[in-house]
Scaffold this active site. Structure first.
Site, PDB file in Angstrom:
ATOM      1  N   GLU A  79      -6.232  -7.917  -0.054  1.00 37.45           N
ATOM      2  CA  GLU A  79      -6.931  -7.665   1.213  1.00 37.45           C
ATOM      3  C   GLU A  79      -8.369  -7.273   0.915  1.00 37.45           C
ATOM      4  OE1 GLU A  79      -5.260  -4.846   3.958  1.00 37.45           O
ATOM      5  OE2 GLU A  79      -3.210  -5.532   3.591  1.00 37.45           O
TER       6      GLU A  79
ATOM      7  N   GLU B  62       0.791  -1.223   0.000  1.00 35.93           N
ATOM      8  CA  GLU B  62       0.000   0.000   0.000  1.00 35.93           C
ATOM      9  C   GLU B  62       0.832   1.287   0.000  1.00 35.93           C
ATOM     10  OE1 GLU B  62      -4.057  -1.584   2.170  1.00 35.93           O
ATOM     11  OE2 GLU B  62      -2.682  -0.360   3.361  1.00 35.93           O
TER      12      GLU B  62
END
Length: 467
Positions: A371, A157
């Site tokens: 995720e 991320e």
């Protein structure tokens, strides 16, 4: 032969391992932050769910839930605890044993090199040495594990990490500094490229990618000004991560927009851009939480807020995530879309829109949904069992859109629930829970109890295991 679709769940080293100073591990920036006066809660990941000592139990439970892959991260500080390039063999031993357990149960490791927890001797992502140090660390990991890890990812991320560190300021170094934001973003792209260069030298059968956080940008209107806001939002949230990683370059329009915002780009090096051009990813991980709903910029300085208290009621009056990027866009609000208790939209269609945008912009690149999860204040019965119907509804709704995207030609290869078990949720601590398995933090043995969602996911995998 058709590749097997991967069904699994995910964790991250600092959030689940515990054992923060055991077996030669050095401190990470999160160890330093959590042990400092800047951590106003006093809550740390020192023990968490103690995956370091419970990994055999945790992986066995994954297998019992029909999961055939496990996404986890390696702690850089366990492998290279000091600024001397000396490998801590005990750190490798832990991950070797963890992978042994994965192999025992036919669980495919999907491994991220850094999931927020830089070593303290690196300090920050703005450190000019970070890309060379990261490349060295990556080379050590690649040489040690080789093809035992089929799926490597460089950084988790970049967009969210950068925002939390230098825009929102809720993660260390807790700054509000757009110059450092851009330097961090650039260094992360260079880190990924230099790590891939090391990876290619070994001619492994494994593949390498990067894990991206942000969803596609959308608006409530399609006027020229709103469409321009979408363009700028995608530049800000998505394109600076995925363009260099996949295409090997930044679009000129992005560079000019950054310059026009007063950012000094003198740190950009021609040789770095050449490395980025020549070292692109094999796949991307897309994390699925929310979209970026935006409107045209109307005024005000750059600012962003999040709610880490979790005291929302899910209505339009609740505190919610907000963002203004001066001269670019502002976050908007759709009154017809519910919020979770942390002020984030619950809008499952966003993952379909995100996946279609990726296909449209980047072609047939393989994508793993690395995720997808729903934080809750779980309530357990006297046996520790949690009937988390809200989480099940959330996951099911997202999965239906993911499967539709796959049917519509997006090259989706796998899916990971966040998270495998309850763990440390950064500065949200332990009350905000995501796990398929409950961890009893009051129990001396950190007892694990599968939640209703664990059994639901097990059955879902059975139904769709052959897609």
């Amino acid at each position: 032969m058709k590749d097997k679709f991967l069904w699994g769940s995910a964790t991250a080293a600092y959030q689940c391992e515990g054992a923060w100073d055991e077996d030669g591990k050095g401190p990470s920036i999160w160890d330093d932050y959590c042990h400092s006066t800047a951590n106003l809660t006093g809550i740390t990941g020192d023990v968490s769910c103690d995956h370091y000592h419970h990994f055999k139990e945790d992986i066995k439970m994954m297998a019992e839930g029909n999961q055939n892959t496990y996404r986890f991260s390696i702690s850089w500080s366990r492998i290279l605890p000091k600024d001397d390039h000396v490998v801590n063999e005990a750190g490798f031993r832990f991950y070797d044993e963890l992978i042994d357990e994965c192999e025992k149960y036919g669980i495919v490791p999907n491994v991220t090199l850094v999931h927020y927890d830089l070593p303290d001797y690196i300090g920050t992502w703005t450190n000019p040495k970070v890309s060379d140090e990261f490349a060295y660390y990556a080379s050590v990991v690649f040489k040690h594990f080789g093809n035992r890890i089929p799926l490597y990812a460089t950084i988790n991320e970049p967009s969210h990490n950068t925002a939390c560190c230098y825009l929102i300021g809720n993660y260390p170094p807790n700054e509000h500094n757009m110059q450092h934001f851009v330097e961090c973003a650039y260094n992360m792209a260079v880190c990924t490229a230099k790590a891939i260069r090391e990876f290619r030298k070994l001619n492994l059968n494994s593949t390498i990618g990067v894990v991206h956080a942000s969803g596609a940008s959308e608006s409530l209107a399609d006027t020229p000004k709103y469409l321009e806001a979408i363009k700028y939002s995608n530049m800000f949230h998505n394109d600076w991560v995925l363009d260099p990683a996949i295409k090997g370059y930044y679009e000129d329009e992005l560079i000019e927009k950054v310059k026009s915002s007063g950012i000094d780009l003198s740190f950009v090096k021609k040789e770095d851009l050449e490395i980025i051009k020549d070292n692109t990813v094999d796949w991307i991980g897309q994390n699925a939480y929310d979209r970026n709903l935006v409107k045209p910029y109307t005024g005000g300085e750059t600012t962003a807020t999040v709610n880490n208290r979790g005291d929302n009621d899910g209505t339009s009056k609740s505190a919610r995530e907000s963002k203004i990027i001066k001269g670019w866009f502002e976050v908007d609000r759709d009154e017809n879309v519910p919020l979770n208790k942390w002020g984030r939209e619950v809008y499952p269609r966003q993952i379909y829109n995100t996946l279609l945008r990726i296909k449209d912009r980047y072609g047939n690149i393989p994508i793993w949904i690395t995720e997808n999860g729903h934080g809750q204040y779980d309530i357990a019965d006297e046996n520790g069992y949690v009937e988390d119907n809200e989480r099940i509804e959330f996951l099911n709704n997202y999965l239906q859109w993911i499967l539709k995207a796959k049917e519509d030609g997006v090259n989706v290869r796998g899916y990971y629930v966040w998270s495998t078990m309850d763990l440390y949720s950064w500065i949200n601590g332990y009350k905000k829970r995501y796990g398929l398995v409950r961890v009893d933090y009051e129990d001396g043995n950190l007892k694990r109890t599968p939640k209703k969602s664990f059994y639901w996911y097990k059955d879902f995998i059975t139904k769709y295991k052959d897609i």
